[in-house]
Write an enzyme that holds these catalytic residues in place. Sequence first.
Site, PDB file in Angstrom:
ATOM      1  N   GLY A 185      39.533  42.553  44.474  1.00 37.65           N
ATOM      2  CA  GLY A 185      40.995  42.546  44.439  1.00 37.65           C
ATOM      3  C   GLY A 185      41.633  43.189  45.659  1.00 37.65           C
ATOM      4  N   HIS A 186      42.954  43.117  45.713  1.00 33.32           N
ATOM      5  CA  HIS A 186      43.714  43.609  46.860  1.00 33.32           C
ATOM      6  C   HIS A 186      43.589  45.133  46.988  1.00 33.32           C
ATOM      7  CE1 HIS A 186      46.438  43.910  43.431  1.00 33.32           C
ATOM      8  NE2 HIS A 186      47.101  44.840  44.079  1.00 33.32           N
ATOM      9  N   ASN A 187      43.579  45.578  48.217  1.00 36.83           N
ATOM     10  CA  ASN A 187      43.561  47.012  48.562  1.00 36.83           C
ATOM     11  C   ASN A 187      42.229  47.695  48.279  1.00 36.83           C
ATOM     12  OD1 ASN A 187      46.230  46.804  49.323  1.00 36.83           O
ATOM     13  ND2 ASN A 187      47.039  47.601  47.401  1.00 36.83           N
ATOM     14  N   SER A 219      42.769  47.969  44.298  1.00 37.77           N
ATOM     15  CA  SER A 219      42.826  49.372  44.729  1.00 37.77           C
ATOM     16  C   SER A 219      41.637  50.205  44.282  1.00 37.77           C
ATOM     17  CB  SER A 219      44.132  50.022  44.246  1.00 37.77           C
ATOM     18  OG  SER A 219      45.246  49.329  44.776  1.00 37.77           O
TER      19      SER A 219
END
Lengths: 359, 359, 359
Positions: free
Chosen positions: A259-261, A279
């Site tokens: 996922g993002h981050n 994250s």
Amino acid sequence: MPSFTIAEIAAALGGEAVGDAALTVSGAAPPGTAGPDHLAVALSPAFAKELGRARAALLWPGADWRGLRLKAAILAPAGRLTLAHLTAALAPDDAFAPGIHATALIDPSAEIGSDVSVGPFAVIGPGARIGAGSRIGAHASLGAGVTLGQGARIHTGARFQPRVSAGARLIVQPGAVIGADGFSFQTETLSNPERAKASGGAERLTPPDSEDWVKTESLGSVILGDDVEIGANSTVDAGTLKPTSIGDGTKLDNLVHVGHNCEVGRHCLLCGQTGIAGSVTIGDRVVLGGQTGVGDHHRIGDDVVTGAGTMILANVPSGSVLLGYPSQRMDRAIASYKTLRRLTRDAAAPRVSNSDASD
Amino acid sequence: MPSFTIAEIAAALGGEAVGDAALTVSGAAPPGTAGPDHLAVALSPAFAKELGRARAALLWPGADWRGLRLKAAILAPAGRLTLAHLTAALAPDDAFAPGIHATALIDPSAEIGSDVSVGPFAVIGPGARIGAGSRIGAHASLGAGVTLGQGARIHTGARFQPRVSAGARLIVQPGAVIGADGFSFQTETLSNPERAKASGGAERLTPPDSEDWVKTESLGSVILGDDVEIGANSTVDAGTLKPTSIGDGTKLDNLVHVGHNCEVGRHCLLCGQTGIAGSVTIGDRVVLGGQTGVGDHHRIGDDVVTGAGTMILANVPSGSVLLGYPSQRMDRAIASYKTLRRLTRDAAAPRVSNSDASD
Amino acid sequence: MPSFTIAEIAAALGGEAVGDAALTVSGAAPPGTAGPDHLAVALSPAFAKELGRARAALLWPGADWRGLRLKAAILAPAGRLTLAHLTAALAPDDAFAPGIHATALIDPSAEIGSDVSVGPFAVIGPGARIGAGSRIGAHASLGAGVTLGQGARIHTGARFQPRVSAGARLIVQPGAVIGADGFSFQTETLSNPERAKASGGAERLTPPDSEDWVKTESLGSVILGDDVEIGANSTVDAGTLKPTSIGDGTKLDNLVHVGHNCEVGRHCLLCGQTGIAGSVTIGDRVVLGGQTGVGDHHRIGDDVVTGAGTMILANVPSGSVLLGYPSQRMDRAIASYKTLRRLTRDAAAPRVSNSDASD
């Protein structure tokens, strides 16, 4: 059909060629299925019983290759890396055609290194930079500003959204998507997941005040280290403000989601269908078994190993070995499953009172 | 819009056409949503209450079609395959355009059978062989030496890496990847997963002596039997020395992963997001529920069925019906979940001592 | 590099520009990594300690921007949507090139709205209709009769099978597949899953009378509402007779699977790798955590929330908050995991008899 002499293969493995070292084979095969053009792989005597029609074999040091009726053999210690080195020596390398295909679309502003091949219908966007010796497969799309180091191998239909950057020797299997938008949406008032978390689930949710999900755009793209591999149809999402990052030497299997981050460390293995929510921070040398899940914002230390299907819903200290839903230390998880089976059997057994037993 | 007469459909189903058998419909619909151009499907009286604006319906034998105000009907026994046969009769077949598109790139050395269609921007590599009557969709890529039997239907963007071979009537949904590299990496000294296994998880892992993952190349490609179907964005990895294999009549749903060196038997169903790690053997007529996982190197017998999300971490005898994480016999798994719920309720209940109870 | 003035960004956020409002930045960054061309994002004093080399920052109302040695700042309340609005203001929009590329193949019978861009090698089939202002990426394929509302953003390699229709502002990430065949197969006599269900798993299965799986074709395609987003490499299968449907405002993350005949409501979030089997009905504002599974034919009410990895094998009333395998009310699931850990510890502890204790 590729063709290799026994002498060539022996040299690549650091093994000893015996017999007719000029004999050629087109590949290797397990003992049972080897044909006359195969190098049968039998690194211990147990495997040497069924060498089939093979005329040559990879055998252990000191093996009686003449007694096995072979014309040639390679004698090599059964090292941990022997099979890896053998396959590297024999890899046919027919996945990419040489040269830049006439139908490939390369933006004039892209910088293409020396000895790069680009397959049919591939698209390379403005400002992209492709390192020397890279191979770009058919139908791959590399968006604006994508930067790949030297020696990349990008298979058919892999997708790079704008501004993804990678170090040297990146391998991307077919259909993987690097840099798609992160899954990040907000509501104007408290959302159902926020309300669920607050109540712990003890209260039924009623409709919230606002139901429209407002998208947070992903500006941060993705940065991949050296020697990274991304599996077929896997996805690594772009970060919101900073890049999602994957460290040197880390390998993702097929259908893995990052996922993002997220920040994934160095020399990790993320096995098939593992999913990492947004994250998450993961240390170095972490190996997550197939279908492992990691909830958002958690921190996983170095040298963590999980069994298949482990669900991580908390931070994890370095060196932990985990299993289960939700994850526990592996030995405790196994003990808990055994305990539950025993308690279930006990509950099903006919009850015997003390007085019955004394009859 | 395709158009079919009631007589044609009745013949395809082996049903009886009654009323105006020349009436045409463009498709079928559930009772509630059928329009005047639809054949409403109401195979029992319970569904015949809301035939909407349909002028024709598929009804049970002996149904009073005139009393239902229909102009025509097909009377057919509600056989287990009736709906399947109906959909086959009505399938619009608009997924592939006829002929070989001018933009398709077919290597001169490829052998293309009679009546094969190839969509725009498809790429067929050197030495490939495509059986008669096959349909290759737009953007599909078939690598060097790929061999497909007759009647294949390869949808848009499906990817075949070099040397994949398949029997007759293969169906591949969009985006599936057949023959990507297996996920096989070794370290020079004991890796973290090996050390975790040895300790059972009771000891924390410290950094290992070597951290670089050396790739084992996949030389074995994939072999698929007759009548195989591979779902959208699913992946079947190439074997190391011998092919990963999937037997006749086996169907994979979407986002399914089959690892390298697996041998999957005949007439199996692998439901959505199922993941099979490397070197697993699966027998015939095995049905794995959605999100099932199978750990590497395990052997699963014939006629095994799993519920959704089952995690298999051991060998499984033929005929087993499994559920749970980790998998158990289904009835025992359900009993264990009930036991745990009861024990949890008991633990939460206020404790009542004997003396209290006797008050 | 895009470039934005502080004044422009402040206006987009409804914030107050202070200092040199004509200063330009090329993007935003978290405090620690901000460079001189970034707007550092520090919406509370805790984040303002490491503004790096940033010359401008997004700060809380009343912040002492001069004391932070900034040249300019935007003062904005830390609203729930502030970051979403900031990213929207700064999004570079470099994923699509303007205009219709010369290599795009658009069937003459397709209707293309005004201000539509179509990327290289995209294929748009006969009878398709693309709403005004839409962006179609490279290598996307839109089959016959596909209908998209205005403002669609279809990223590279997304696949639409024939007759999929969508409302306004659809976003599809790379590699997603909409409208592939449902996974629906029947046998002539009772199949292994049917026999397993009947016995509850207590009896071993023997080979069934018929083993061939007969395919039910998918005639119903897919219908998507307004403001839907489909994640990278996700799949939404076509319905059998009626369309599979996804309601307004619902978002799917990456590698999500929605089976045939499903009806998903409005304003739902289906997080990464969630899998919904066939014929499931889901209400409005439902949020399913990553790797959630839902068994076929179940009905899920409105305002349901699940934790990651929840497996739903029954109908779910509105407002439920669920966790676990199989799913329970979240608080009960957590209690049951605690109970099992306690019972396991108790079982491992050395047993102490009453007489020992009294010694």
